[in-house]
Enzyme design. Structure first.
Site, mmCIF file in Angstrom:
data_model
loop_
_atom_site.group_PDB
_atom_site.id
_atom_site.type_symbol
_atom_site.label_atom_id
_atom_site.label_comp_id
_atom_site.label_asym_id
_atom_site.label_seq_id
_atom_site.Cartn_x
_atom_site.Cartn_y
_atom_site.Cartn_z
ATOM 1 N N LYS A 75 8.096 -5.367 -0.210
ATOM 2 C CA LYS A 75 7.717 -4.309 0.719
ATOM 3 C C LYS A 75 8.749 -3.187 0.616
ATOM 4 O O LYS A 75 9.958 -3.437 0.580
ATOM 5 C CB LYS A 75 7.671 -4.886 2.136
ATOM 6 C CG LYS A 75 7.327 -3.878 3.234
ATOM 7 C CD LYS A 75 7.339 -4.584 4.587
ATOM 8 C CE LYS A 75 7.062 -3.621 5.728
ATOM 9 N NZ LYS A 75 7.053 -4.303 7.046
ATOM 10 N N SER A 151 3.181 -3.416 9.444
ATOM 11 C CA SER A 151 3.574 -2.388 8.497
ATOM 12 C C SER A 151 3.706 -2.967 7.082
ATOM 13 O O SER A 151 4.059 -2.252 6.151
ATOM 14 C CB SER A 151 4.915 -1.769 8.920
ATOM 15 O OG SER A 151 5.955 -2.744 8.925
ATOM 16 N N SER A 175 4.638 -7.149 12.171
ATOM 17 C CA SER A 175 4.363 -6.523 10.874
ATOM 18 C C SER A 175 4.154 -7.475 9.708
ATOM 19 O O SER A 175 3.840 -7.021 8.607
ATOM 20 C CB SER A 175 5.478 -5.538 10.527
ATOM 21 O OG SER A 175 5.442 -4.428 11.386
#
Length: 479
Positions: A75, A151, A175
């Site tokens: 990520k 996210s 997230s």
């Protein structure tokens, strides 16, 4: 290796092929890159690849870890890979190259993972959908008009579509679990301090926790074995735990399950999300677990206190960004909502922040009190099915922005506050064909309980064969 065969394995399955010398890590990397080419034009999940860097590591010899040769994506937030940018979905950061690996990335490398790229995040992780001015919108492989969540949406979409069997994520308010729910994959948020956050000593008072999104439960457990453990100098360290992988096959026993579909702080819960919990209760009871309704008695100011902490933390982070940029941050650097959030955070005094932290601690105590009576808490992961892209305006006021958060993802943040492990499990799809995740949480340090339960649920209602319309399995002809 044919791309369809590649997509049919989980990470431990691919590692076993490498260990038996049935496939070479370079072949797996080629398959992963081909998967990016095949489906990411539709998804926009992968924002950067560094194939030559990955090939160099393979040529030099990957460590003999449990995931030797398995392709892996990071990520694009907090997980710094030396020499590669960590853009955070924010244009001013796109050229910032990390000087060193974070501790987590170093542990990934030691596990033998073949890291070859970065996945999309919302702008500075502050949009409630993975959409940014740097990279645009990441689309859900189950419905390209809908969000992949926030996210870690890029990682979730990449795993669901079969680009990789697992990918890094982190979770400061949901997230990992939110995008896992949106994309129909497994997402475990470990306990506070379980995984390292070095060289930073702390992220969000330990509420932001690092781990991954995976297709199989066993991959999540094995990866946690490879990365978990105290780090000297880290402000929050969990006691040593594990090994976690053996827990996946163990009988969880008869668990006492608290069931709630009432969203914290009053947001309505969509009928599909309520139905997903009801269906899960039936499955749990058929497996011998005891389920009963129960609610967390949260303090009235709990959300205000959490919001105050987030605003102050965000403003502090942007002061640190100014040091990296070599200039103060400016209004034109941000969408209006994010700039107003920074300004609001700047106005919070030290006394107000400490009062808010005391309120946050009361939320943690309220959550902990329920674990005196129950082994796990079951709820929807989200209050709504995956929403359409563009649902969240970054021209809204901070108050409107946080109200949208509570209407969309009210169930997750309380377990970041409490430090509890929590997971989104892909057990239910609605009539529109969208995944509706259900969330289980346990007392701090009780990952073993969740992994035993997750393994039992995965066996009782397997989800590995469920592949979205946009996927390597569908496009590449996997069984």
């Amino acid at each position: 290796m044919q791309i369809g065969e590649y997509a049919s394995h989980d990470a431990l399955g691919l590692a076993a092929l490498v260990a038996r010398r049935e496939v070479h890590p370079a072949e797996l990397l080629d398959a992963a890159l081909a998967a990016v080419d095949l489906v990411d034009g539709s998804l926009n999940a992968v924002v950067a690849t560094f194939a030559e860097e990955a090939r160099r590591h393979i040529a030099e010899g990957l460590p003999e870890g449990p995931f030797r040769g398995v392709p892996f994506l990071l990520k694009d937030l907090t997980a710094h890979y030396a020499g590669q940018p960590t853009g955070s979905g924010w244009p001013p950061r796109l050229t910032y190259a990390a000087r060193r690996d974070t501790t987590l990335v170093a542990r990934y490398k030691a596990a033998g993972l073949s890291i070859f790229g970065k996945t999309a995040v919302p702008e500075l992780a502050m949009n409630w959908s993975t959409e940014s001015s740097a990279h645009g919108a990441t689309r859900n492989p189950w419905d390209l008009a809908r969000t992949a969540g926030t996210s870690s949406g890029g990682s979730a979409a990449a795993v669901a579509a079969g680009i990789v069997p697992m990918a890094h994520g982190n979770d400061g308010g949901g997230s990992i679990r939110v995008p896992a729910s949106c994309c129909g994959v497994f997402g475990l948020k470990p306990s506070r301090g379980r995984n390292p956050v070095g060289p930073a000593g702390d992220l969000w008072q330990g509420m932001l926790v690092e781990h991954a999104l995976t297709r199989s439960v066993r991959d999540s457990a094995a990866l946690l074995d490879a990365t978990a453990g105290p780090e000297p100098g880290q402000f929050f360290n969990s006691p040593a735990g594990g090994p976690f992988l053996p827990e996946v096959g163990r009988d969880p026993g008869r668990l006492r399950v608290a069931v709630s579909t009432k969203a914290p702080y009053g947001a309505p819960t969509h009928p599909d999300c309520i139905a997903a919990v009801a269906e899960t209760v039936m499955l749990l009871e058929s497996l011998g677990h005891a389920c009963e309704p129960a609610e967390i008695d949260l303090p009235e100011t709990g959300w205000y206190d959490f919001e105050t902490f987030i605003l102050a933390e965000y403003a502090a982070e942007m002061r640190a960004e100014a040091g990296l940029l070599g200039r103060p941050v400016r209004e034109e650097d941000f969408p209006p909502t994010l700039w107003h959030m920074i300004q609001a955070g700047e106005r919070i005094s030290a006394v107000e922040l400490n009062l808010a932290l005391s309120g946050v601690h009361r939320v943690a105590q309220a959550v902990a009190s329920l674990f005196g009576r129950y082994d796990v808490i079951l709820s929807p992961t989200l209050a709504q099915p995956p929403v359409p892209l563009g649902s969240f305006s970054l021209a809204a006021s901070p108050a409107e922005h946080f109200a949208a958060y509570l209407a969309w993802m009210p169930f997750t943040h309380v377990f970041n506050v409490s430090g509890s492990p929590a997971m989104s499990v892909p057990l239910v799809w609605n009539e529109a064909g969208l995944p509706i995740g259900v969330q289980f949480a346990a007392a701090p340090q009780a990952e073993a309980t969740l992994l035993r339960l997750a393994g039992q649920l995965e066996q009782a209602r397997p989800w590995a064969g469920k592949r979205p319309p946009v996927s390597v399995a569908k496009a590449g002809g996997a069984a």
